[in-house]
Design an enzyme around this catalytic site. Structure first.
Site, PDB file in Angstrom:
ATOM      1  N   SER A  11     -18.624   0.557   5.971  1.00  0.00           N
ATOM      2  CA  SER A  11     -17.222   0.249   6.289  1.00  0.00           C
ATOM      3  C   SER A  11     -16.303   0.474   5.091  1.00  0.00           C
ATOM      4  O   SER A  11     -15.258  -0.148   4.977  1.00  0.00           O
ATOM      5  CB  SER A  11     -17.101  -1.197   6.784  1.00  0.00           C
ATOM      6  OG  SER A  11     -17.605  -2.114   5.822  1.00  0.00           O
ATOM      7  N   ASN A  13     -14.493   3.544   2.297  1.00  0.00           N
ATOM      8  CA  ASN A  13     -13.447   4.565   2.452  1.00  0.00           C
ATOM      9  C   ASN A  13     -13.822   5.639   3.473  1.00  0.00           C
ATOM     10  O   ASN A  13     -13.035   5.976   4.360  1.00  0.00           O
ATOM     11  CB  ASN A  13     -13.162   5.235   1.101  1.00  0.00           C
ATOM     12  CG  ASN A  13     -12.497   4.298   0.116  1.00  0.00           C
ATOM     13  OD1 ASN A  13     -11.946   3.269   0.494  1.00  0.00           O
ATOM     14  ND2 ASN A  13     -12.545   4.643  -1.164  1.00  0.00           N
ATOM     15  N   CYS A 129     -18.666  15.898  -0.366  1.00  0.00           N
ATOM     16  CA  CYS A 129     -17.281  16.361  -0.205  1.00  0.00           C
ATOM     17  C   CYS A 129     -17.061  17.657  -0.980  1.00  0.00           C
ATOM     18  O   CYS A 129     -16.456  18.612  -0.474  1.00  0.00           O
ATOM     19  CB  CYS A 129     -16.295  15.283  -0.649  1.00  0.00           C
ATOM     20  SG  CYS A 129     -16.457  14.751  -2.369  1.00  0.00           S
ATOM     21  N   GLY A 162     -15.112   5.219  -3.842  1.00  0.00           N
ATOM     22  CA  GLY A 162     -15.550   3.836  -3.725  1.00  0.00           C
ATOM     23  C   GLY A 162     -16.900   3.632  -4.384  1.00  0.00           C
ATOM     24  O   GLY A 162     -17.462   4.551  -4.993  1.00  0.00           O
ATOM     25  N   GLY A 164     -19.882   3.397  -3.156  1.00  0.00           N
ATOM     26  CA  GLY A 164     -20.951   4.260  -2.651  1.00  0.00           C
ATOM     27  C   GLY A 164     -20.930   5.623  -3.306  1.00  0.00           C
ATOM     28  O   GLY A 164     -21.964   6.144  -3.741  1.00  0.00           O
ATOM     29  N   ASN A 168     -23.668   7.406  -6.070  1.00  0.00           N
ATOM     30  CA  ASN A 168     -24.332   8.652  -5.675  1.00  0.00           C
ATOM     31  C   ASN A 168     -24.027   9.834  -6.585  1.00  0.00           C
ATOM     32  O   ASN A 168     -24.298  10.971  -6.209  1.00  0.00           O
ATOM     33  CB  ASN A 168     -23.888   9.043  -4.253  1.00  0.00           C
ATOM     34  CG  ASN A 168     -24.508   8.178  -3.183  1.00  0.00           C
ATOM     35  OD1 ASN A 168     -25.556   7.593  -3.383  1.00  0.00           O
ATOM     36  ND2 ASN A 168     -23.849   8.088  -2.044  1.00  0.00           N
TER      37      ASN A 168
END
EC number: 1.2.1.10
Length: 314
Positions: A11, A13, A129, A162, A164, A168
């Site tokens: 839950s 970004n 991304c 964020g 996460g 990573n």
């Protein structure tokens, strides 16, 4: 046609941006659940306000929801480590997984390049991304001329990353580098990510370098046309995706030691440089967060292709 119900785990970004896209834009998908682990998260609060079923008890909470059996596709927007556990729990229950972390359990998918190759896979990985932004450019070059080496630099606003994403970072570079080869078609790939702390936050920028053996000027024109076509293919599902400036194709000086970057083969003659920017749709974070937009748009694109395929085979 009936819409396919989806759940989103994570839950933060990315998960929240994806939820808003599904609710606002999708003709094929319907929100079945938003899953988090922090009861106070903004994403869960927004989901509740939008009448989306929620749980703050992670994957076990998802399995316990009354409508769990109706959910067919699960997006995982957590972290690479968490995805391994989530997949192990959900795959035996028949849920299709779309992995928005760099875990890469399933095959890499970049919609503009290989969208239809893995629609039957139980788990697909959306790379990163930076990978979603740059791998189409590597593929656009490699379909014209072999790419001996490709390097990408993704610069994103620190505010858009964020916990996460930050957890990573190592997996980001490894997964993106591998996908540059596996999907982009380069012989060797390297990925670099920059979290830009500038205020006000800057829009996502990406740079792609490809080393090629292409002394013929006619081939240079083919490369440019291929890149421009691919930009159009990506911008069809990420409207803010565009070239920042013209593609540059420059001769590599004889004294430049590019051999250290190569696997083997002929010495490249030219460097192709592509400069991109990705403006977000501002569904959740402001428009500078193009990194969210390209990731969630790509994930939704694949989920919709899966839903369309299901409808076509009825």
């Amino acid at each position: 046609m009936s819409k396919v119900k989806v759940a989103i785990i994570g839950s933060g970004n990315i998960g929240t941006d994806l939820m808003i896209k599904v609710l606002r834009n999708s003709d094929y998908l319907e929100m079945g659940a938003m899953v988090g682990i922090d009861p106070a998260s903004d994403g869960l609060a927004r989901a509740a306000r939008l009448n989306v079923p929620i749980t703050a008890e992670g994957v076990e909470g998802l399995i316990g929801l009354p409508n769990f059996d109706e959910i067919e596709i699960v997006f995982d927007a957590t972290s690479a480590k968490a995805h391994v556990a989530n997949n192990a729990r959900l795959a035996p229950l028949g849920k299709r997984m779309i992995d928005l972390t760099p875990a890469a359990i399933g095959p890499y998918v970049v919609p503009a390049v290989n969208a239809d190759e893995h629609l039957d896979a139980p788990n697909v990985n959306m790379v990163t991304c930076g990978g979603q932004a740059t791998i189409p450019m590597v593929a656009a070059v490699s379909r014209v001329v072999p790419v001996a080496y490709a390097e990408i630099v993704a610069s994103i606003a620190s505010k858009s990353a964020g916990p996460g994403t930050r957890a990573n970072i190592d997996e980001f570079t490894e997964t993106t580098s591998e996908a540059i080869v596996a999907v982009g078609g380069a012989r060797r790939g390297k990925a670099i990510i920059i979290l830009n702390p500038a205020e006000p936050p800057l829009i996502m920028r990406d740079t792609v370098f490809c080393l090629v053996d292409a002394p013929d000027p006619a081939v240079h024109e083919e490369i440019r046309q291929s890149i421009e076509k691919m930009v159009g293919d990506v911008s069809a599902y990420v409207p803010g995706y565009r070239l920042k400036q013209e593609v540059q194709i420059t001769e590599i000086p004889a004294d430049q030691p590019v051999e250290t970057l190569l696997v083997d083969g002929n010495r490249p003659t030219h460097q192709v440089s592509v400069f991109l920017e990705v403006e977000g749709a501002a569904h959740y974070l402001p428009a500078y967060a193009g990194n969210l937009d390209i990731m969630t748009s790509a994930g939704m694109q694949i989920a919709e292709r899966i839903a369309q395929q299901k409808e076509a085979t009825k």
